[in-house]
Scaffold this active site. Structure first.
Site, PDB file in Angstrom:
ATOM      1  N   VAL A 266       0.845  -1.203   0.000  1.00 24.32           N
ATOM      2  CA  VAL A 266       0.000   0.000   0.000  1.00 24.32           C
ATOM      3  C   VAL A 266       0.878   1.250   0.000  1.00 24.32           C
ATOM      4  CG1 VAL A 266      -1.767   1.279   1.274  1.00 24.32           C
ATOM      5  CG2 VAL A 266      -1.919  -1.211   1.107  1.00 24.32           C
TER       6      VAL A 266
ATOM      7  N   ARG B 222     -10.494   1.856  13.325  1.00 29.13           N
ATOM      8  CA  ARG B 222     -11.677   2.094  12.477  1.00 29.13           C
ATOM      9  C   ARG B 222     -12.998   2.154  13.230  1.00 29.13           C
ATOM     10  NH1 ARG B 222      -9.985  -2.217   7.890  1.00 29.13           N
ATOM     11  NH2 ARG B 222      -8.357  -1.007   6.870  1.00 29.13           N
TER      12      ARG B 222
ATOM     13  N   CYS C  50     -10.489  -2.926   2.207  1.00 27.84           N
ATOM     14  CA  CYS C  50     -10.481  -2.965   0.743  1.00 27.84           C
ATOM     15  C   CYS C  50     -11.723  -3.629   0.120  1.00 27.84           C
ATOM     16  CB  CYS C  50      -9.211  -3.651   0.247  1.00 27.84           C
ATOM     17  SG  CYS C  50      -8.825  -5.120   1.186  1.00 27.84           S
TER      18      CYS C  50
ATOM     19  N   HIS D 289      -9.877  -7.200  -5.954  1.00 24.22           N
ATOM     20  CA  HIS D 289     -10.867  -7.987  -5.230  1.00 24.22           C
ATOM     21  C   HIS D 289     -12.177  -7.946  -6.031  1.00 24.22           C
ATOM     22  CE1 HIS D 289      -8.087  -8.148  -2.033  1.00 24.22           C
ATOM     23  NE2 HIS D 289      -8.666  -7.380  -1.132  1.00 24.22           N
TER      24      HIS D 289
HETATM   25  N1  LIG Z   1      -3.253  -4.589   0.791  1.00 23.11           N
HETATM   26  C1  LIG Z   1      -4.493  -4.150   0.803  1.00 23.11           C
HETATM   27  O1  LIG Z   1      -5.308  -4.432  -0.104  1.00 23.11           O
HETATM   28  C2  LIG Z   1      -4.962  -3.251   1.910  1.00 23.11           C
HETATM   29  C3  LIG Z   1      -6.178  -2.646   1.799  1.00 23.11           C
HETATM   30  C4  LIG Z   1      -6.634  -1.811   2.805  1.00 23.11           C
HETATM   31  C5  LIG Z   1      -5.855  -1.609   3.900  1.00 23.11           C
HETATM   32  N2  LIG Z   1      -4.669  -2.240   4.005  1.00 23.11           N
HETATM   33  C6  LIG Z   1      -3.893  -1.997   5.193  1.00 23.11           C
HETATM   34  O2  LIG Z   1      -2.728  -1.256   4.860  1.00 23.11           O
HETATM   35  C7  LIG Z   1      -1.674  -1.618   5.735  1.00 23.11           C
HETATM   36  C8  LIG Z   1      -0.471  -2.044   4.913  1.00 23.11           C
HETATM   37  O3  LIG Z   1      -0.801  -3.175   4.150  1.00 23.11           O
HETATM   38  P1  LIG Z   1       0.164  -3.737   3.023  1.00 23.11           P
HETATM   39  O4  LIG Z   1      -0.654  -4.654   2.212  1.00 23.11           O
HETATM   40  O5  LIG Z   1       0.895  -2.642   2.361  1.00 23.11           O
HETATM   41  O6  LIG Z   1       1.218  -4.587   3.906  1.00 23.11           O
HETATM   42  P2  LIG Z   1       2.736  -4.961   3.554  1.00 23.11           P
HETATM   43  O7  LIG Z   1       2.932  -5.084   2.101  1.00 23.11           O
HETATM   44  O8  LIG Z   1       3.042  -6.135   4.413  1.00 23.11           O
HETATM   45  O9  LIG Z   1       3.578  -3.708   4.051  1.00 23.11           O
HETATM   46  C9  LIG Z   1       3.621  -3.314   5.392  1.00 23.11           C
HETATM   47  C10 LIG Z   1       4.642  -2.207   5.563  1.00 23.11           C
HETATM   48  O10 LIG Z   1       4.575  -1.760   6.906  1.00 23.11           O
HETATM   49  C11 LIG Z   1       5.878  -1.648   7.426  1.00 23.11           C
HETATM   50  N3  LIG Z   1       5.884  -1.947   8.867  1.00 23.11           N
HETATM   51  C12 LIG Z   1       5.376  -3.011   9.496  1.00 23.11           C
HETATM   52  N4  LIG Z   1       5.575  -2.922  10.821  1.00 23.11           N
HETATM   53  C13 LIG Z   1       6.231  -1.759  11.025  1.00 23.11           C
HETATM   54  C14 LIG Z   1       6.719  -1.094  12.175  1.00 23.11           C
HETATM   55  N5  LIG Z   1       6.568  -1.610  13.402  1.00 23.11           N
HETATM   56  N6  LIG Z   1       7.359   0.070  12.012  1.00 23.11           N
HETATM   57  C15 LIG Z   1       7.524   0.613  10.776  1.00 23.11           C
HETATM   58  N7  LIG Z   1       7.075   0.030   9.642  1.00 23.11           N
HETATM   59  C16 LIG Z   1       6.438  -1.141   9.776  1.00 23.11           C
HETATM   60  C17 LIG Z   1       6.677  -2.687   6.690  1.00 23.11           C
HETATM   61  O11 LIG Z   1       8.008  -2.266   6.677  1.00 23.11           O
HETATM   62  P3  LIG Z   1       9.191  -3.330   6.747  1.00 23.11           P
HETATM   63  O12 LIG Z   1       9.180  -4.034   5.436  1.00 23.11           O
HETATM   64  O13 LIG Z   1      10.364  -2.464   6.999  1.00 23.11           O
HETATM   65  O14 LIG Z   1       8.874  -4.247   7.907  1.00 23.11           O
HETATM   66  C18 LIG Z   1       6.069  -2.645   5.298  1.00 23.11           C
HETATM   67  O15 LIG Z   1       6.696  -1.667   4.511  1.00 23.11           O
HETATM   68  C19 LIG Z   1      -2.244  -2.706   6.640  1.00 23.11           C
HETATM   69  O16 LIG Z   1      -2.731  -2.111   7.814  1.00 23.11           O
HETATM   70  C20 LIG Z   1      -3.388  -3.267   5.853  1.00 23.11           C
HETATM   71  O17 LIG Z   1      -4.392  -3.825   6.673  1.00 23.11           O
HETATM   72  C21 LIG Z   1      -4.188  -3.044   3.034  1.00 23.11           C
END
Ligand SMILES: NC(=O)c1ccc[n+]([C@@H]2O[C@H](COP(=O)([O-])OP(=O)(O)OC[C@H]3O[C@@H](n4cnc5c(N)ncnc54)[C@H](OP(=O)(O)O)[C@@H]3O)[C@@H](O)[C@H]2O)c1
Length: 334
Positions: free
Chosen positions: A13, A99, A130, A242
């Protein structure tokens, strides 16, 4: 120039947020600091013509920022969002953690962008899930012309909804299948390649999963608490987008043509008329619209419609929502 702290910049994201800000002319001129954990520290992110290294979150002083966007999951939101808000920095959070907090506005930009003004209560705005975001985007114009009583959703959710590790798992498992190499699962409880998993997230005592519960509660919070909602969430071996099979029961009569006309008035929805055609997951990938096809009567109830939606989950319901909320906040309130 305003300063934005982007937490989770190297994630699915986070990268999409950067991509959308880079391509969006209406977004105010800002400087962005990409932030992550140890894992992505130092990784380069291309932001507005510059390659910027991801900075470890523990080195960040949020009082130096005008706005923080968190795309880093619930645990990071729980641990670090209070640090940002206590330093006076408002937060747009993409995780589910805040939320349902009554003091936190849950904003789906095509539906209730005006609720951004309530950010002052806790300095936090949550963006919706999403599935909840695209479905609310489609249901809102219908609810205006014919009040909705009940909604039944069966989702077909891509692996990118579970983060970048889940995308890697689908890719490596698929490769392993063809090369007969061993592959150790890390993300999903069963194989996702060439499979369909009818359970996303933990299971609650009532049998619904966390994902199903979130979707129903968020749609109610944004649209109308009186709508009855049942959800079955399914993970499918698709990388992006999705899809949802949607059954809607209205309190009065509504024809498919009336529904299509109402949906066409929304700049965020694209409807297909041709009943022999449809939008697939791949058709929606990379697009901002929620695509509606196969809209028809539900013959099993008196005032019901059935349709199919497809939307890019990394855009609508994730990065696009966060960017639109941030843009509104920056231009109107900060
Ligand atoms: N994917 C979707 O369709 C979607 C839709 C709506 C909402 N979301 C929400 O958006 C958020 C991100 O999702 P994503 O799909 O992008 O996940 P992701 O690909 O796993 O990426 C998560 C990111 O967060 C960082 N992170 C995790 N823990 C951290 C911490 N303690 N401190 C600093 N950075 C941290 C990670 O950095 P590192 O790599 O350095 O650990 C990584 O860059 C989640 O809350 C998810 O629920 C996602």
């Amino acid at each position: 120039m305003k300063k934005i702290a982007l937490v989770g910049a190297a994630g699915n994201v986070g990268r999409k947020i950067v991509e959308i800000i880079n391509e969006r002319d209406s977004f105010p001129d800002v400087s962005i600091t990409p932030i992550g954990s140890m894992r992505s520290q130092g990784e380069k992110i291309h932001i507005k013509g510059h390659d910027l290294a991801v900075v470890h979150i523990d080195t960040i002083d949020f009082s130096h920022y005008d706005l923080a966007i968190f795309a880093a999951g619930s645990k990071a939101a729980q641990d670090y969002v209070p640090k940002a808000t206590q330093a006076g920095c408002p937060v747009v959070d993409c995780s589910s953690f805040y939320r349902m907090d009554p003091k936190v506005p849950l904003v789906v930009p095509p539906v209730n962008l005006k609720d951004v003004e309530r950010y002052t209560e806790k300095k936090i705005i949550s963006s919706a899930n999403c599935i909840a975001s695209p479905i609310t985007t489609v249901l809102a114009p219908l609810h205006q012309i014919a009040p909705i009583d009940r909604v039944v959703l069966s989702t077909y959710q891509s692996v990118s909804g579970a983060g970048k590790d889940a995308m890697n798992e689908l890719m490596h498992q698929t490769k392993a299948f063809y090369t007969t190499m061993p592959y150790q699962r890390k993300v999903f409880p069963k194989d996702i390649a060439f499979n369909v998993l009818p359970m996303i997230d933990v299971v609650h005592p009532n049998g619904n999963t966390g994902e199903e519960t979130k979707i129903a509660l968020e749609i109610k919070k944004v649209l109308d608490r009186n709508i009855s909602i049942a959800v079955q969430s399914v993970r499918v071996p698709v990388f992006i987008s999705h899809c949802v099979s949607v059954f809607v029961e209205f309190s009065g009569a509504i024809t498919p043509d009336q529904a299509k006309d109402a949906l066409r008035l929304s700049p965020h929805v694209t409807v297909i008329d041709d009943m022999k055609n449809y939008y697939s997951a791949l058709d929606a990938a990379g697009e901002d619209q929620v695509f509606v096809s196969r809209l028809r009567y539900d013959p099993s109830v008196e005032n019901g419609l059935i349709f199919w939606t497809a939307s890019d989950n990394l855009r609508r319901g994730a990065a696009l929502d966060a960017v639109e909320i941030a843009e509104h906040l920056l231009t109107k309130y900060l």
